[in-house]
Structures are given as C-alpha cells and as structure tokens.
Write a protein that holds these residues in place. Structure first.
Motif, PDB file in Angstrom:
ATOM      1  N   PHE A  46       0.850  -1.190   0.000  1.00  0.00           N
ATOM      2  CA  PHE A  46       0.000   0.000   0.000  1.00  0.00           C
ATOM      3  C   PHE A  46       0.882   1.234   0.000  1.00  0.00           C
ATOM      4  N   ILE A  47       0.498   2.244  -0.795  1.00  0.00           N
ATOM      5  CA  ILE A  47       1.260   3.489  -0.894  1.00  0.00           C
ATOM      6  C   ILE A  47       0.567   4.570  -0.064  1.00  0.00           C
ATOM      7  N   SER A  48       1.315   5.243   0.785  1.00  0.00           N
ATOM      8  CA  SER A  48       0.777   6.376   1.532  1.00  0.00           C
ATOM      9  C   SER A  48       0.494   7.531   0.568  1.00  0.00           C
ATOM     10  N   PRO A  49      -0.288   8.531   0.996  1.00  0.00           N
ATOM     11  CA  PRO A  49      -0.539   9.694   0.126  1.00  0.00           C
ATOM     12  C   PRO A  49       0.759  10.262  -0.441  1.00  0.00           C
ATOM     13  N   ILE A  50       0.807  10.420  -1.748  1.00  0.00           N
ATOM     14  CA  ILE A  50       2.061  10.724  -2.442  1.00  0.00           C
ATOM     15  C   ILE A  50       2.378  12.220  -2.376  1.00  0.00           C
ATOM     16  N   SER A  51       3.610  12.536  -1.959  1.00  0.00           N
ATOM     17  CA  SER A  51       4.083  13.917  -1.892  1.00  0.00           C
ATOM     18  C   SER A  51       4.906  14.292  -3.110  1.00  0.00           C
ATOM     19  N   GLN A  52       5.761  13.362  -3.558  1.00  0.00           N
ATOM     20  CA  GLN A  52       6.645  13.620  -4.688  1.00  0.00           C
ATOM     21  C   GLN A  52       6.746  12.361  -5.538  1.00  0.00           C
ATOM     22  N   ALA A  53       7.064  12.550  -6.820  1.00  0.00           N
ATOM     23  CA  ALA A  53       7.240  11.425  -7.735  1.00  0.00           C
ATOM     24  C   ALA A  53       8.306  11.785  -8.763  1.00  0.00           C
ATOM     25  N   LYS A  54       9.205  10.819  -9.052  1.00  0.00           N
ATOM     26  CA  LYS A  54      10.279  11.069  -9.996  1.00  0.00           C
ATOM     27  C   LYS A  54      10.536   9.814 -10.833  1.00  0.00           C
ATOM     28  N   PHE A  55      10.908  10.025 -12.092  1.00  0.00           N
ATOM     29  CA  PHE A  55      11.394   8.920 -12.904  1.00  0.00           C
ATOM     30  C   PHE A  55      12.776   8.492 -12.408  1.00  0.00           C
ATOM     31  N   ILE A  56      12.983   7.180 -12.317  1.00  0.00           N
ATOM     32  CA  ILE A  56      14.318   6.642 -12.076  1.00  0.00           C
ATOM     33  C   ILE A  56      14.975   6.300 -13.402  1.00  0.00           C
ATOM     34  N   ASN A  57      14.213   5.603 -14.269  1.00  0.00           N
ATOM     35  CA  ASN A  57      14.677   5.245 -15.608  1.00  0.00           C
ATOM     36  C   ASN A  57      13.450   5.062 -16.496  1.00  0.00           C
ATOM     37  N   ASP A  58      13.595   4.320 -17.578  1.00  0.00           N
ATOM     38  CA  ASP A  58      12.486   4.184 -18.534  1.00  0.00           C
ATOM     39  C   ASP A  58      11.343   3.328 -18.022  1.00  0.00           C
ATOM     40  N   SER A  59      11.549   2.594 -16.941  1.00  0.00           N
ATOM     41  CA  SER A  59      10.471   1.738 -16.445  1.00  0.00           C
ATOM     42  C   SER A  59      10.128   1.957 -14.975  1.00  0.00           C
ATOM     43  N   LEU A  60      10.984   2.650 -14.235  1.00  0.00           N
ATOM     44  CA  LEU A  60      10.773   2.780 -12.793  1.00  0.00           C
ATOM     45  C   LEU A  60      10.468   4.222 -12.393  1.00  0.00           C
ATOM     46  N   ILE A  61       9.546   4.364 -11.445  1.00  0.00           N
ATOM     47  CA  ILE A  61       9.201   5.643 -10.826  1.00  0.00           C
ATOM     48  C   ILE A  61       9.335   5.470  -9.323  1.00  0.00           C
ATOM     49  N   GLU A 325       1.430  27.968 -22.260  1.00  0.00           N
ATOM     50  CA  GLU A 325       0.703  27.483 -21.090  1.00  0.00           C
ATOM     51  C   GLU A 325      -0.518  26.716 -21.575  1.00  0.00           C
ATOM     52  N   THR A 326      -0.918  25.709 -20.796  1.00  0.00           N
ATOM     53  CA  THR A 326      -2.076  24.926 -21.207  1.00  0.00           C
ATOM     54  C   THR A 326      -3.329  25.786 -21.139  1.00  0.00           C
ATOM     55  N   ALA A 327      -4.259  25.504 -22.055  1.00  0.00           N
ATOM     56  CA  ALA A 327      -5.385  26.405 -22.307  1.00  0.00           C
ATOM     57  C   ALA A 327      -6.498  26.294 -21.285  1.00  0.00           C
ATOM     58  N   SER A 328      -6.368  25.413 -20.321  1.00  0.00           N
ATOM     59  CA  SER A 328      -7.389  25.291 -19.276  1.00  0.00           C
ATOM     60  C   SER A 328      -6.736  24.791 -17.992  1.00  0.00           C
ATOM     61  N   VAL A 329      -7.431  25.032 -16.877  1.00  0.00           N
ATOM     62  CA  VAL A 329      -6.955  24.497 -15.597  1.00  0.00           C
ATOM     63  C   VAL A 329      -7.709  23.208 -15.291  1.00  0.00           C
ATOM     64  N   LYS A 330      -7.053  22.332 -14.540  1.00  0.00           N
ATOM     65  CA  LYS A 330      -7.655  21.070 -14.126  1.00  0.00           C
ATOM     66  C   LYS A 330      -7.735  21.035 -12.598  1.00  0.00           C
ATOM     67  N   ASN A 331      -8.555  20.119 -12.106  1.00  0.00           N
ATOM     68  CA  ASN A 331      -8.599  19.886 -10.663  1.00  0.00           C
ATOM     69  C   ASN A 331      -7.282  19.236 -10.242  1.00  0.00           C
ATOM     70  N   PHE A 332      -6.581  19.870  -9.309  1.00  0.00           N
ATOM     71  CA  PHE A 332      -5.269  19.359  -8.899  1.00  0.00           C
ATOM     72  C   PHE A 332      -5.379  17.963  -8.291  1.00  0.00           C
ATOM     73  N   LEU A 333      -6.458  17.704  -7.541  1.00  0.00           N
ATOM     74  CA  LEU A 333      -6.593  16.420  -6.857  1.00  0.00           C
ATOM     75  C   LEU A 333      -6.804  15.273  -7.830  1.00  0.00           C
ATOM     76  N   THR A 334      -7.440  15.546  -8.968  1.00  0.00           N
ATOM     77  CA  THR A 334      -7.711  14.471  -9.925  1.00  0.00           C
ATOM     78  C   THR A 334      -6.624  14.343 -10.991  1.00  0.00           C
ATOM     79  N   GLN A 335      -6.004  15.448 -11.396  1.00  0.00           N
ATOM     80  CA  GLN A 335      -4.917  15.333 -12.377  1.00  0.00           C
ATOM     81  C   GLN A 335      -3.660  14.817 -11.716  1.00  0.00           C
ATOM     82  N   GLY A 336      -3.344  15.318 -10.524  1.00  0.00           N
ATOM     83  CA  GLY A 336      -2.220  14.800  -9.775  1.00  0.00           C
ATOM     84  C   GLY A 336      -0.919  15.542 -10.002  1.00  0.00           C
ATOM     85  N   ILE A 337       0.159  14.913  -9.546  1.00  0.00           N
ATOM     86  CA  ILE A 337       1.505  15.484  -9.537  1.00  0.00           C
ATOM     87  C   ILE A 337       2.201  15.193 -10.866  1.00  0.00           C
ATOM     88  N   LEU A 338       2.838  16.202 -11.413  1.00  0.00           N
ATOM     89  CA  LEU A 338       3.645  16.007 -12.618  1.00  0.00           C
ATOM     90  C   LEU A 338       4.865  15.153 -12.278  1.00  0.00           C
TER      91      LEU A 338
END
Length: 371
Positions: A46-61, A325-338
């Motif tokens: 189980f993953i706790s609420p996510i604060s940060q996310a990063k690519f490690i390589n082409d298959s791992l985050i 800039e993107t032409a619209s805003v999204k809900n941050f909770l549903t789009q999530g972290i870049l």
C-alpha cells in the motif's frame, strides 16, 4: 573610464528593459489532452498519500510520502507493480519522515529524513543503510518538513532550511533575514547559506502564508529551482546560482503576485491554512532535452470554505524557443503530480488520497489549439 561606465549603464538598461518586457509578455496556448489512466496495483504494497514522484529510468518511478507511514516506493509502471519500499520503522528501527530524495545513483538512494535532520544513504538491492549523515544546521535553523529542495553538487549537499522556531516560520522578518537554502559538505557540516529569497519576499508590505516559495526540478538535472513570485528559474553550476530562464508574467490563470493576510499567521490561534488566501506556487518542475515544464498549484480564493485546488502547465519548448501554457486548468486532486515526460508523453500520478484512496498514473499529450 567614462566609456566603461556608459557601457555598464547600457547593459543594465537592457537587462531592466528585458525583465520589464517579460512582465508584459504573455504565453501561447496549447492543449493538454489526457490519453489514459492506469490504476496502480497496490496488492503487495500500500502506498501512503504521495508527496513527490520522480522517474528513475524508462520503467521505474519512485514515489515518496511524508505522511504516515512515511517512506518511498519503487514502482515498475511497465509491469504495474510496486517492487520495493522503505517505510518508517518497517525494516529497521529507524523513524522516517521523507523531506527529500536523491536517486541519481539508483539502486543507491539518499533520503533526506526530517526525523533527526539526517541523510540516509540506502542500498535498495538489499535495503541496507550504508551511511547516516547528520546535518549540522546553524543555531535557529532546521530542515523543511517535506517537499524540500535537496540535491548534491561536487560532494556537497544543498538543502532547504526553515526556522527551528515554529512561530518564526510565519513572520515576514524570516524572509528578510534568512536564506532558504543551506550548503553542507559531504559529512553534513554546514558550510554557509546559498541562494536568497527573491525581492518580493524580502520587502513584504503585509504578511503572507509560507509554503512553497521555491521549487526544485526533478528531471534531466535536479539543480534547478524556480521562484513563483518572480517567475525565475535558476541553475546551480560551478558552485554558484545563475539565472537559467525567465518566465513571462502575463498568464491567463496563474497569478505571479502575492496574496497577503491582514495579520501575521499564528499556528495556534489563526484559522486553518486551508481557510486562508494562499499565493499561487509551482508544484513541480521537469526538464528534458526538449522541454522545461512547470506544474502549478492555484487555489480558488473566491470561496475559501471549499478546498478548490487547480493546476495547469507552463511549457518552454526549446526547439521553438517559446513559452506556452495549457489552455485550461484542471482539478489538482484528480490530475495529480507532474512526474515528467517520456517519448512526448507526459506522466502524472494521482495519489494524494484527498479525492480517493486508489492511485492512478495519468498519461497526456500536448496538442495545438484548433483554430
């Protein structure tokens, strides 16, 4: 001598004019289109609420969370499986609150641990702690609790720092008299301050809510930071900070200005932070060979009783030498972290648990605005 002074005056005038033009410059619009959404398989971990996310390589985050149980999770998105995790007190009797993360030499990772102000150097092949580096903060300073700036350069560490006095973290004097980043050597000894708060923060006319007035990149190079109050992206190279990119100041959605409070915030007597006006800030930065992307966090201030968080992207196209800039805003909770970009596909993770317990990888592409 007179000629040199004239040349210097002309140079300063040009720089001021360029900066002023950016304040009046706007962004071209581009459309962000979500292509699919993949539910993350948490059957083994189980993953706790996510604060940060990063690519490690082409298959791992890697996902990290400062919330209980705090830790990191290694996710294979091609297999849709969590392959490893390190969480507080699970493997060793080591309490962890993840404030930052370095993954440049995976499977060796470095966790900036708020508990004890230490850097944990961990080998993820056998989940062993290789080294603990105690950060020797100067008197009155401590580690930022979460989403801290944290990277390594020439065997030194650059770490985001806060006042150790909780009440001072909310005072306007903190911005005027302190540096947000500290430089530590490889053994954790404090070397000195590096980087200054931008001018809008050091000359505040009224108090503000503190949070993310400086944001670190998580892509091609992690030695970039951006300040939303100025729209400046700075790069740490050759042991100093240089201006890397300036952002136009006229956005349809994002306010580069500051939202003020009537009175200094008091964490004991003031209303909840969610009920107070917050300045817009940058949630994440990602750079690769083609783009610089800045994701935003925009709070709807029209009704503070409702937690309405929005987001969009600023994109610098290196090939076109142009900001979008993107032409619209999204809900941050549903789009999530870049997370970042792979093969022109933009990855986000929805996983803060304020919306739902399940976590999702969202994939998107950029499309031109149809005439």
């Amino acid at each position: 001598m007179i000629q040199r002074c004239i040349s210097l005056f002309i140079l300063i005038a040009v720089l001021v004019a360029c900066k002023q033009s950016l304040k009046n410059e706007s962004y071209d619009l581009i459309r962000l289109s979500i292509t699919d959404s993949i539910k993350i398989n948490e059957s083994n971990f189980f993953i706790s609420p996510i604060s940060q996310a990063k690519f490690i390589n082409d298959s791992l985050i890697v996902f990290s969370s400062h919330k209980s149980p705090s830790g990191i999770w290694i996710y294979d998105f091609k297999k849709n499986k969590i392959i490893n995790r390190i969480v507080s007190k699970e493997i060793w009797d080591e309490p962890i609150i993840v404030s930052g993360l370095i993954i440049d030499n995976y499977p060796t990772v470095k966790i900036l641990n708020k508990t004890g102000n230490v850097i944990l150097v961990i080998n993820l092949e056998n989940n062993e702690i290789i080294e603990k580096i105690k950060l020797d903060f100067p008197i009155g300073k401590t580690l930022k609790p979460f989403q801290s700036v944290f990277f390594e350069s020439n065997n030194n560490y650059i770490v985001e720092q806060y006042s150790s006095d909780p009440t001072m973290q909310y005072k306007t004097a903190f911005y005027k008299n302190n540096s947000p980043l500290g430089l530590f050597d490889g053994k954790g000894k404090f070397v000195g301050n590096t980087f200054d708060f931008p001018l809008p923060l050091t000359h505040l006319s009224k108090p503000i809510l503190p949070y993310k007035h400086i944001t670190q990149s998580g892509g091609l190079e992690n030695n970039l930071v951006a300040t939303p109050s100025t729209g400046e992206i700075s790069k740490y190279q050759n042991d100093k900070w240089v201006l890397y990119k300036s952002m136009p100041q006229k956005s349809i959605f994002f306010d580069f200005g500051l939202n003020f409070l009537e009175n200094e915030y008091n964490h004991l007597t003031s209303p909840s932070m969610s009920e107070l006006p917050t300045s817009n800030f940058f949630d994440n930065i990602y750079e690769n060979e083609k783009y610089i992307m800045v994701s935003t966090w925009i709070k709807n201030l029209e009704d503070l009783e409702i937690l309405d968080l929005r987001t969009h992207l600023f994109i610098f196209d290196k090939g076109k030498d142009k900001w979008f800039e993107t032409a619209s805003v999204k809900n941050f909770l549903t789009q999530g972290i870049l997370i970042g970009v792979k093969n022109d596909t933009i990855y986000f993770v929805e996983g803060n648990s304020m919306w739902r317990d399940e976590k999702y990888i969202k994939r998107a592409v950029l499309k031109p605005i149809e005439e």
